[in-house]
Design a protein around this motif. Structure first.
Motif, PDB file in Angstrom:
ATOM      1  N   THR A  57     -23.950 -45.673 -28.525  1.00  0.00           N
ATOM      2  CA  THR A  57     -23.312 -46.100 -29.776  1.00  0.00           C
ATOM      3  C   THR A  57     -22.734 -44.938 -30.582  1.00  0.00           C
ATOM      4  O   THR A  57     -22.031 -45.164 -31.562  1.00  0.00           O
ATOM      5  N   GLU A  61     -19.727 -45.001 -33.808  1.00  0.00           N
ATOM      6  CA  GLU A  61     -19.907 -44.533 -35.186  1.00  0.00           C
ATOM      7  C   GLU A  61     -18.914 -43.418 -35.510  1.00  0.00           C
ATOM      8  O   GLU A  61     -18.373 -43.355 -36.622  1.00  0.00           O
ATOM      9  N   ALA A  86     -18.146 -53.294 -27.871  1.00  0.00           N
ATOM     10  CA  ALA A  86     -17.876 -52.753 -29.202  1.00  0.00           C
ATOM     11  C   ALA A  86     -16.735 -51.750 -29.167  1.00  0.00           C
ATOM     12  O   ALA A  86     -15.838 -51.784 -30.022  1.00  0.00           O
ATOM     13  N   GLN A 201     -27.576 -58.257 -29.896  1.00  0.00           N
ATOM     14  CA  GLN A 201     -27.479 -56.967 -30.572  1.00  0.00           C
ATOM     15  C   GLN A 201     -26.096 -56.347 -30.381  1.00  0.00           C
ATOM     16  O   GLN A 201     -25.523 -55.778 -31.319  1.00  0.00           O
ATOM     17  N   VAL A 202     -25.547 -56.459 -29.173  1.00  0.00           N
ATOM     18  CA  VAL A 202     -24.207 -55.938 -28.906  1.00  0.00           C
ATOM     19  C   VAL A 202     -23.170 -56.683 -29.745  1.00  0.00           C
ATOM     20  O   VAL A 202     -22.253 -56.072 -30.319  1.00  0.00           O
ATOM     21  N   ARG A 204     -23.644 -58.202 -32.633  1.00  0.00           N
ATOM     22  CA  ARG A 204     -23.780 -57.789 -34.036  1.00  0.00           C
ATOM     23  C   ARG A 204     -23.210 -56.396 -34.259  1.00  0.00           C
ATOM     24  O   ARG A 204     -22.573 -56.131 -35.285  1.00  0.00           O
ATOM     25  N   ARG A 205     -23.441 -55.488 -33.302  1.00  0.00           N
ATOM     26  CA  ARG A 205     -22.902 -54.133 -33.413  1.00  0.00           C
ATOM     27  C   ARG A 205     -21.382 -54.166 -33.408  1.00  0.00           C
ATOM     28  O   ARG A 205     -20.723 -53.442 -34.163  1.00  0.00           O
ATOM     29  N   THR A 206     -20.810 -55.014 -32.553  1.00  0.00           N
ATOM     30  CA  THR A 206     -19.357 -55.136 -32.483  1.00  0.00           C
ATOM     31  C   THR A 206     -18.796 -55.679 -33.780  1.00  0.00           C
ATOM     32  O   THR A 206     -17.800 -55.156 -34.312  1.00  0.00           O
ATOM     33  N   ASP A 208     -20.119 -55.554 -36.753  1.00  0.00           N
ATOM     34  CA  ASP A 208     -20.289 -54.568 -37.823  1.00  0.00           C
ATOM     35  C   ASP A 208     -19.218 -53.479 -37.738  1.00  0.00           C
ATOM     36  O   ASP A 208     -18.627 -53.098 -38.761  1.00  0.00           O
ATOM     37  N   ALA A 209     -18.958 -52.983 -36.533  1.00  0.00           N
ATOM     38  CA  ALA A 209     -17.967 -51.918 -36.373  1.00  0.00           C
ATOM     39  C   ALA A 209     -16.572 -52.389 -36.745  1.00  0.00           C
ATOM     40  O   ALA A 209     -15.828 -51.679 -37.437  1.00  0.00           O
TER      41      ALA A 209
END
Length: 234
Positions: A57, A61, A86, A201-202, A204-206, A208-209
């Motif tokens: 990740t 970021e 992501a 989780q992936v 949600r990470r996508t 968010d980014a």
């Protein structure tokens, strides 16, 4: 005597694994086939997750920070070539932001489409594991019920001549299918659940980014705290 002969194969030999499979009958063979399919899918999914790099990740970021700092091309280079959902989705959003001929609404729509496609790619075949995990104990129970029916029918036909030892052997052979079904189902259900949590989780990470790509960083102070309070009170 014929009825005792019917029950006898179930208790012929209990020393080896192959003897247990033979005693379990067709249901156990079906469960073995399902376990092979499940193992193949599990290995494929682990390989897919590893090759796409969904656990890395740091570059995402970095790309978001560069984009918010105004370094859009550097931000695109940070995620260029990465294969995780992501990174691919963030790269799509940055490319859209770099193009002046595409509206913001069109970019958002395309980003949503790409994100959905990438997450669905991670979800592929996980449903098959869930089906195997659900059906395995039911098949085991079915095998047990059929085996018990056969055992008690043989006992009824034998009348007073039935040997209790042979009957008990027929019963444990019938229960063997339930055990086999649970042995297949428990690890498959556990691993499928882990896959689902990882994919969530992936996702949600996508999300968010991408949200940080399309929105300004409101956590940064652009003026002193006193000026912020004064501006908020106006």
């Amino acid at each position: 005597m014929d009825s005792q002969a019917t029950l006898a194969p179930a208790t012929g030999s209990t020393g080896g694994a192959f003897d247990l499979v033979i005693a379990g009958g067709p249901v156990v063979w079906l469960l073995i086939a399902m376990s092979i399919v499940a193992l193949t899918v599990i290995l494929y999914k682990f390989a897919q997750f590893a090759m796409t790099g969904i656990w890395r990740t740091g570059h995402i970021e970095k790309a978001v920070k560069l984009f918010r700092d105004g370094n859009r091309r550097e931000a695109l280079a940070a995620v260029q070539g990465a294969k995780d959902p992501a990174s691919i989705t963030v790269a799509t959003a940055i490319r859209g932001a770099l193009r002046s001929d595409v509206s913001d609404a069109a970019v958002r729509e395309e980003v949503e489409r790409v994100a959905t496609a990438e997450i669905n790619g991670l979800k592929s075949h996980v449903g098959l594991l869930e089906i195997i995990g659900s059906l395995s104990p039911l098949l085991g129970l079915l095998g047990t019920v059929l085996g018990m029916i056969q055992a008690f029918r043989a006992m009824e036909a034998a009348g007073r001549n039935v040997d209790p030892a042979i009957l008990s052997g027929g019963i444990w052979a019938a229960l063997l299918t339930t055990a086999a079904g649970l042995i297949v189902a428990i690890p498959v259900v556990a691993i499928a659940s882990w896959f689902e949590r990882t994919i969530l989780q992936v996702a949600r990470r996508t999300e968010d980014a991408v949200t940080r790509i399309f929105t300004p960083d409101l956590t940064r102070r652009t003026e002193s705290p006193a000026d912020e309070i004064r501006a908020a009170s106006l």
